[in-house]
Design an enzyme around this catalytic site. Structure first.
Site: not given
Ligand code: ASP
Length: 328
Positions: A14, A27, A60, A93-94, A284
């Site tokens: 992103t 996007y 990602s 970020t994923d 457990e």
């Molecule tokens: N789907 C995106 C990625 O991981 C989300 C992001 O970058 O925040 O490439």
């Protein structure tokens, strides 16, 4: 030789996303080339010498072995180059926690390596990408940044790869650190570390593998039976990470099927589908009797990364594997 030159390895995400409305819907990740991104960074007054290499241009969610292999060798090359002070990896970020942790386990803790991303695309209102990038430059340029392993810079916060997890789908402070919180707070004008480097001079903990085996994450749910376990074994999984309920629990039929797999030589790691907390041995679930490994502080995504690496390195003993989860 000290230097302010920073190698920037771009993978997409992103932070390089655009093409939607200013309100961020519709996007696509990985649309902006690294040269255009760095032009904008320089126009903001960031002074460090930035030396870009485009590794990939993807969301990602699609990252995998070939990108990881390339990233690893590019970072080794940058580490060996005296003219380079450190490395920034722009990343979605994923799966940032998976890439960061895989690199952290397989690189020397020498020059700083920082992943950076964004929660909002570049053309969205309140986009966070440029600020995160400027913060990453500040971190990598800092004398005290080395010797901490791979880090993630997001939301004015610096985390260690071992601790991070994405905990929110859309807010700009989407990442949390567990069991340790942030390593530092950073803004474009300040950087405050909360402690000294903890791995100065440490060598890579694992050799870079030739490939990674198929390891699946199985999320436990109420009323689940043994069939999903059998299906995963049927497609040739070499290991299974259970994202269990609470402290890594699952219905008895699921545990029985996993025990059978463990005793047939398929390593089974118990982690939790809960956001935060330890999964300890024999609380457990009787891990000793069933032959399971407890993920301790690692959530399912990072437990899978470590298990893939252990299997690829030829490790087979449950006790030996448990020891690496005890000291991730
Ligand atoms: N789907 C995106 C990625 O991981 C989300 C992001 O970058 O925040 O490439």
């Amino acid at each position: 030789m000290s230097s302010s030159r920073i190698r920037v390895l771009a993978t997409g995400g992103t932070i390089a996303g655009s093409g939607g409305s200013a309100f961020g819907s519709g996007y696509r990740a990985g649309q902006i080339g690294i040269d255009d991104m760095l032009r904008e960074v320089r126009s903001l007054g960031v002074e460090a010498e930035l030396d870009p290499v485009e590794v990939a241009s993807i969301g990602s969610q699609d990252i995998g072995w070939s990108e990881w292999d390339r990233l690893h060798s590019e970072i080794l090359r940058a580490q060996a180059d005296d003219s380079i002070a450190g490395v920034i990896v722009t990343h979605g970020t994923d799966t940032a926690e998976e890439t960061a942790y895989l690199l952290d386990l397989t690189l020397d803790a020498g020059k700083p390596v920082v992943l950076v991303g964004a929660m909002r695309p570049a053309d969205a209102v309140g986009s966070d990408g440029m600020r995160n990038f400027a913060n990453a430059v500040r971190v990598v340029s800092d004398q005290a940044a080395g010797g901490r392993g791979v880090m993630l810079v997001m939301g004015d916060t610096v985390f260690a790869a071992r601790d991070i997890r994405k905990a929110a789908t859309s807010s700009v402070d989407a990442f949390r650190g567990f069991p340790r919180g942030p390593l530092a707070r950073v803004t474009p004008t300040s950087l405050d570390w909360f402690g000294p480097p903890d791995r100065t001079g440490a060598a890579a903990r694992f050799a870079w593998p030739d490939g990674l085996p198929r390891v699946a994450i199985l999320i436990a749910g109420a009323g689940m039976d043994e069939k999903p376990v059998e299906a995963l074994l049927g497609i040739g999984c070499k290991g299974i990470v259970l994202a269990g309920m609470g402290q890594g629990n699952a219905p008895a039929r699921v545990l029985d099927a996993l025990e059978k797999a463990a005793k047939a030589g398929v390593p089974i790691v118990r982690s939790s589908r809960v956001d935060e907390g330890l999964v300890d041995r024999n609380v457990e679930v009787d891990d000793d009797a069933r032959g399971f490994i407890a993920a301790r502080a690692l959530g399912p995504a990072k437990a899978r990364v470590l298990l893939m690496l252990l299997i690829a390195s030829g490790m087979t003993g449950t006790a030996e594997m448990q020891a690496t989860f005890d000291r991730p």
